[in-house]
Design an enzyme around this catalytic site. Structure first.
Site, mmCIF file in Angstrom:
data_model
loop_
_atom_site.group_PDB
_atom_site.id
_atom_site.type_symbol
_atom_site.label_atom_id
_atom_site.label_comp_id
_atom_site.label_asym_id
_atom_site.label_seq_id
_atom_site.Cartn_x
_atom_site.Cartn_y
_atom_site.Cartn_z
ATOM 1 N N HIS A 95 28.763 177.675 20.123
ATOM 2 C CA HIS A 95 27.773 176.947 20.812
ATOM 3 C C HIS A 95 27.655 175.554 20.774
ATOM 4 C CE1 HIS A 95 24.313 176.253 22.966
ATOM 5 N NE2 HIS A 95 23.120 176.570 22.015
ATOM 6 N N HIS A 146 32.001 177.140 32.338
ATOM 7 C CA HIS A 146 30.774 176.966 32.138
ATOM 8 C C HIS A 146 29.960 178.225 32.719
ATOM 9 C CE1 HIS A 146 26.511 175.523 31.610
ATOM 10 N NE2 HIS A 146 26.912 174.715 30.469
ATOM 11 N N ASP A 156 31.274 169.249 27.140
ATOM 12 C CA ASP A 156 31.889 168.993 25.647
ATOM 13 C C ASP A 156 33.208 168.325 25.635
ATOM 14 O OD1 ASP A 156 29.890 170.490 24.357
ATOM 15 O OD2 ASP A 156 30.750 172.257 25.252
#
Length: 346
Positions: free
Chosen positions: A148, A187, A243
């Site tokens: 996460h 995602h 990210d």
């Protein structure tokens, strides 16, 4: 705490301690209806948002051995955080405004993003009526997990492993053959290019103008271009996410990789508090108790322990001593051997 404790462990400890520092807001002490007052809610939200950056600064300097500066109340949120990291006792110090703005943009992009793992943990805990500090600590604990909150660090490790642009074709082939894992792509919500990633790439260029250009950015851009031109990734809707570039920005600003998740947790406190308040205002909110779909044996009779080991061994085709549920005995360490070699060690 140990000098080498992970910064997230320090953040978690601090959040749990805040629960004990404010007993007047704890439903376990002040009553279950204490959060019905809007002013009580607002006070806890202000405390959490205000103190999380201070906890993060303390966690940062736990490893440096320096003392974090006291918060500067005349500075903005991101600027004050950098001040606590870098002032080094000088009250006139001011962080670079462009770096402060870059960090502010990163915080805005990370502060809330629907019902993810840690946000769900916050709402799950809050549904029991526990105090908000404990609920948020549980959420931050979920964020601590590498699947996460640690994704941007994993991207950085991946880019370091690739090393140069010339190694990208072999890496892409390894991903297709499932020998390598591609971090920073895909995602659950976005089935095309994550809009946050586009913004962060621009932030990266601004930071590089001040801190110097990270050579891994060329690897990242080339990897992005190679993936977006490959039908294997496009057909699976694997596009860069938030990210992919954030780790490069944080590294260029001088943050160690183990601190990246803390930089994720600081702004995400805002999202946790928003969901907490929403759950308090929802008249249909009840304690969350997920239903379990049991697929095991419906009825079984009691068996003595020895028979259970025998049955497990027969099912696995091994000896009873090798049964899967047999506890693993750890041999004693050298420090233990040294201690028991002495006299009167009990």
């Amino acid at each position: 705490m140990p000098h080498d404790a992970h910064p997230m462990a320090i953040i978690l400890t601090g959040l749990c301690a805040l629960s004990g520092c404010h007993p007047e807001q704890n439903p376990a002490l002040a009553g279950q209806h204490v959060y019905k007052l809007r002013e009580v809610q607002d006070q806890q939200i202000a405390r959490l948002i205000g103190k999380i950056s201070t906890l993060a600064a303390l966690a940062y300097h736990k490893r440096t051995g320096r003392t974090a500066d006291r918060p500067h109340q005349r500075l903005g949120f991101a600027e004050n955080f950098l001040y606590m990291l870098d002032a080094n006792g000088s009250p006139t110090y001011r962080p670079n405004p462009r770096l402060a703005r870059a960090l502010e943009i990163m915080f805005i992009l990370h502060q809330e993003h629907e019902m993810n793992c840690s946000t769900a943990a916050a709402r799950h805990l809050a549904s029991s009526g526990v105090d908000v500090y404990t609920a948020v600590a549980g959420a931050v604990g979920a964020l601590y997990g590498p699947l996460h909150g640690g994704a941007n660090e994993a991207v950085l490790r991946m880019l370091e492993r690739i090393g140069t642009v010339e190694n990208i074709p072999s890496f892409i082939a390894g991903v297709k053959a499932k020998r390598e894992k591609l971090f920073g792509f895909g995602h659950r919500v976005y089935k095309n290019f994550d809009p946050r990633a586009k913004i962060i790439r621009g932030v990266a260029e601004d930071v590089f103008k001040i801190a110097g250009r990270d050579p891994l950015i060329e690897v990242a851009i080339a990897l992005q271009d190679a993936a977006l031109s490959d039908e294997y990734f496009v057909s699976r809707k694997l596009y860069p996410n938030v990210d992919f570039y954030s780790g490069l920005v944080y590294r260029a600003m001088g943050f160690p990789p183990q601190f990246f998740t803390v930089l994720f947790a600081i702004p995400r406190i805002v999202g946790y508090c928003a969901h907490w308040r929403e759950s308090l205002a929802d008249p249909d909110t009840k304690i969350i108790r997920p239903q379990q779909d049991y697929r095991g044996v419906w009825l079984r009779h009691y068996q003595p322990l020895q028979q259970r080991q025998q049955g497990a061994a027969e099912a696995a085709g091994t000896k009873p001593s090798q049964a899967a549920d047999k506890p693993v005995v750890k041999p004693p360490g050298n420090a233990y051997r040294r201690r028991v070699a002495g006299q009167n060690w009990m």
